[in-house]
Design a protein around this motif. Structure first.
Motif, PDB file in Angstrom:
ATOM      1  N   VAL A  35     113.538 -32.115  85.093  1.00  0.00           N
ATOM      2  CA  VAL A  35     113.702 -30.679  85.996  1.00  0.00           C
ATOM      3  C   VAL A  35     114.563 -29.859  85.035  1.00  0.00           C
ATOM      4  O   VAL A  35     115.825 -30.235  85.093  1.00  0.00           O
ATOM      5  CB  VAL A  35     113.693 -30.843  87.292  1.00  0.00           C
ATOM      6  N   GLN A  36     114.201 -28.854  84.510  1.00  0.00           N
ATOM      7  CA  GLN A  36     115.081 -27.590  84.013  1.00  0.00           C
ATOM      8  C   GLN A  36     115.156 -26.537  85.217  1.00  0.00           C
ATOM      9  O   GLN A  36     113.878 -25.889  85.628  1.00  0.00           O
ATOM     10  CB  GLN A  36     114.694 -27.309  82.785  1.00  0.00           C
ATOM     11  N   LEU A  37     116.458 -26.335  85.317  1.00  0.00           N
ATOM     12  CA  LEU A  37     116.559 -24.875  86.394  1.00  0.00           C
ATOM     13  C   LEU A  37     117.409 -23.842  85.505  1.00  0.00           C
ATOM     14  O   LEU A  37     118.444 -24.326  85.272  1.00  0.00           O
ATOM     15  CB  LEU A  37     117.400 -25.673  87.726  1.00  0.00           C
ATOM     16  N   VAL A  38     116.948 -22.640  85.891  1.00  0.00           N
ATOM     17  CA  VAL A  38     117.512 -21.643  85.312  1.00  0.00           C
ATOM     18  C   VAL A  38     117.883 -20.400  86.403  1.00  0.00           C
ATOM     19  O   VAL A  38     116.970 -20.079  86.976  1.00  0.00           O
ATOM     20  CB  VAL A  38     116.776 -20.980  84.086  1.00  0.00           C
ATOM     21  N   GLU A  39     119.093 -20.227  86.770  1.00  0.00           N
ATOM     22  CA  GLU A  39     119.359 -19.200  87.638  1.00  0.00           C
ATOM     23  C   GLU A  39     119.429 -17.882  86.922  1.00  0.00           C
ATOM     24  O   GLU A  39     119.957 -17.649  85.684  1.00  0.00           O
ATOM     25  CB  GLU A  39     120.860 -19.669  88.267  1.00  0.00           C
ATOM     26  N   SER A  40     119.286 -16.912  87.680  1.00  0.00           N
ATOM     27  CA  SER A  40     119.564 -15.503  87.471  1.00  0.00           C
ATOM     28  C   SER A  40     119.629 -14.596  88.692  1.00  0.00           C
ATOM     29  O   SER A  40     119.651 -15.152  89.858  1.00  0.00           O
ATOM     30  CB  SER A  40     118.123 -14.875  86.682  1.00  0.00           C
ATOM     31  N   ALA A  81     112.181 -22.973  88.196  1.00  0.00           N
ATOM     32  CA  ALA A  81     112.125 -24.526  87.841  1.00  0.00           C
ATOM     33  C   ALA A  81     111.029 -24.929  86.930  1.00  0.00           C
ATOM     34  O   ALA A  81     109.918 -24.388  86.966  1.00  0.00           O
ATOM     35  CB  ALA A  81     111.859 -25.235  89.197  1.00  0.00           C
ATOM     36  N   SER A  82     111.246 -25.979  85.968  1.00  0.00           N
ATOM     37  CA  SER A  82     110.244 -26.287  85.041  1.00  0.00           C
ATOM     38  C   SER A  82     109.325 -27.433  85.587  1.00  0.00           C
ATOM     39  O   SER A  82     108.517 -27.872  84.869  1.00  0.00           O
ATOM     40  CB  SER A  82     110.858 -26.580  83.848  1.00  0.00           C
ATOM     41  N   ALA A  83     109.735 -27.828  86.962  1.00  0.00           N
ATOM     42  CA  ALA A  83     108.950 -29.082  87.432  1.00  0.00           C
ATOM     43  C   ALA A  83     107.647 -29.061  87.448  1.00  0.00           C
ATOM     44  O   ALA A  83     107.071 -27.960  88.086  1.00  0.00           O
ATOM     45  CB  ALA A  83     109.536 -29.394  88.938  1.00  0.00           C
ATOM     46  N   ARG A  84     106.723 -29.897  87.153  1.00  0.00           N
ATOM     47  CA  ARG A  84     105.471 -29.968  87.345  1.00  0.00           C
ATOM     48  C   ARG A  84     104.893 -29.935  88.693  1.00  0.00           C
ATOM     49  O   ARG A  84     103.919 -29.714  88.930  1.00  0.00           O
ATOM     50  CB  ARG A  84     104.852 -31.359  86.274  1.00  0.00           C
ATOM     51  N   ASN A  95     106.308 -21.758  95.877  1.00  0.00           N
ATOM     52  CA  ASN A  95     105.798 -22.759  95.021  1.00  0.00           C
ATOM     53  C   ASN A  95     104.813 -22.459  94.029  1.00  0.00           C
ATOM     54  O   ASN A  95     104.638 -23.103  93.087  1.00  0.00           O
ATOM     55  CB  ASN A  95     105.439 -23.984  96.157  1.00  0.00           C
ATOM     56  N   ALA A  96     104.070 -21.181  94.377  1.00  0.00           N
ATOM     57  CA  ALA A  96     103.287 -20.984  93.274  1.00  0.00           C
ATOM     58  C   ALA A  96     103.818 -20.523  92.138  1.00  0.00           C
ATOM     59  O   ALA A  96     103.078 -20.795  91.146  1.00  0.00           O
ATOM     60  CB  ALA A  96     102.171 -19.972  93.891  1.00  0.00           C
ATOM     61  N   LYS A  97     104.986 -20.092  92.112  1.00  0.00           N
ATOM     62  CA  LYS A  97     105.490 -19.620  90.958  1.00  0.00           C
ATOM     63  C   LYS A  97     106.842 -20.460  90.637  1.00  0.00           C
ATOM     64  O   LYS A  97     107.528 -20.115  89.554  1.00  0.00           O
ATOM     65  CB  LYS A  97     106.167 -18.158  91.108  1.00  0.00           C
ATOM     66  N   ASN A  98     107.067 -21.436  91.482  1.00  0.00           N
ATOM     67  CA  ASN A  98     108.143 -22.325  90.864  1.00  0.00           C
ATOM     68  C   ASN A  98     109.598 -21.563  90.938  1.00  0.00           C
ATOM     69  O   ASN A  98     110.308 -21.678  90.131  1.00  0.00           O
ATOM     70  CB  ASN A  98     108.062 -23.186  89.538  1.00  0.00           C
ATOM     71  N   TYR A 136     124.972 -22.270  91.830  1.00  0.00           N
ATOM     72  CA  TYR A 136     124.168 -23.203  91.206  1.00  0.00           C
ATOM     73  C   TYR A 136     122.702 -23.367  92.212  1.00  0.00           C
ATOM     74  O   TYR A 136     123.161 -23.632  93.145  1.00  0.00           O
ATOM     75  CB  TYR A 136     124.850 -24.556  90.885  1.00  0.00           C
ATOM     76  N   CYS A 137     121.924 -23.710  91.342  1.00  0.00           N
ATOM     77  CA  CYS A 137     120.508 -24.315  91.967  1.00  0.00           C
ATOM     78  C   CYS A 137     120.465 -25.644  91.725  1.00  0.00           C
ATOM     79  O   CYS A 137     120.786 -26.153  90.635  1.00  0.00           O
ATOM     80  CB  CYS A 137     119.605 -23.392  91.314  1.00  0.00           C
ATOM     81  N   ALA A 138     120.000 -26.267  92.662  1.00  0.00           N
ATOM     82  CA  ALA A 138     119.796 -27.737  92.399  1.00  0.00           C
ATOM     83  C   ALA A 138     118.336 -28.239  93.201  1.00  0.00           C
ATOM     84  O   ALA A 138     117.964 -27.547  93.958  1.00  0.00           O
ATOM     85  CB  ALA A 138     120.884 -28.484  92.977  1.00  0.00           C
ATOM     86  N   ALA A 139     117.803 -29.358  92.750  1.00  0.00           N
ATOM     87  CA  ALA A 139     116.736 -29.700  93.095  1.00  0.00           C
ATOM     88  C   ALA A 139     116.769 -31.558  93.604  1.00  0.00           C
ATOM     89  O   ALA A 139     117.581 -32.035  92.681  1.00  0.00           O
ATOM     90  CB  ALA A 139     115.490 -29.682  91.984  1.00  0.00           C
TER      91      ALA A 139
END
Length: 124
Positions: free
Chosen positions: A2-7, A24-27, A74-77, A95-98
């Motif tokens: 999973v890749q996470l990108v904060e902004s 989040a890039s998570a499937r 969840n529809a937009k991750n 930081y964002c975390a999953a």
């Protein structure tokens, strides 16, 4: 993986607001509980807020309760952190975390994936 990108970080005056986003890039994004943490210079990373997979359950650090709101789409991750009534002590890298968990989690070691962070600076 999973890749996470904060902004959404930046400079704001005390009393102002910011909204952080985490993409989040998570499937299977909805399988993850999500959290926000922060780390100020010279201090340890600390928990800010967490949300469960559906968005129905949240938990907050006492220091931000009533001022910050975590939410997710969840529809937009995406997961968000709306920060109101900001104080100088909120200055930190956020930081964002999953976590592979159905419940919101307030401890960092339970999280499997982390973003790179976004700087929030609150001027007094």
């Amino acid at each position: 993986q999973v890749q996470l990108v904060e902004s959404g970080g930046g400079l704001v005056q005390a009393g102002g607001s910011l909204r952080l986003s985490c993409a989040a890039s998570a499937r299977a994004f909805s399988a993850y509980g999500m959290g926000w943490f922060r780390q100020a210079p010279g201090k340890e990373r600390e928990f800010v807020a967490a949300i469960n997979w559906s968005g129905a359950s949240t938990t907050y650090a006492d220091s931000v309760k009533g001022r910050f709101t975590i939410s997710r789409d969840n529809a937009k991750n995406l997961v968000y952190l709306q920060m109101n009534s900001l104080k100088s002590e909120d200055t930190a890298v956020y930081y964002c975390a999953a976590a592979l968990s159905s419940a919101p989690i307030s401890v960092g070691y339970r999280y499997n994936y982390w973003g790179q962070g976004t700087q929030v600076t609150v001027s007094s």
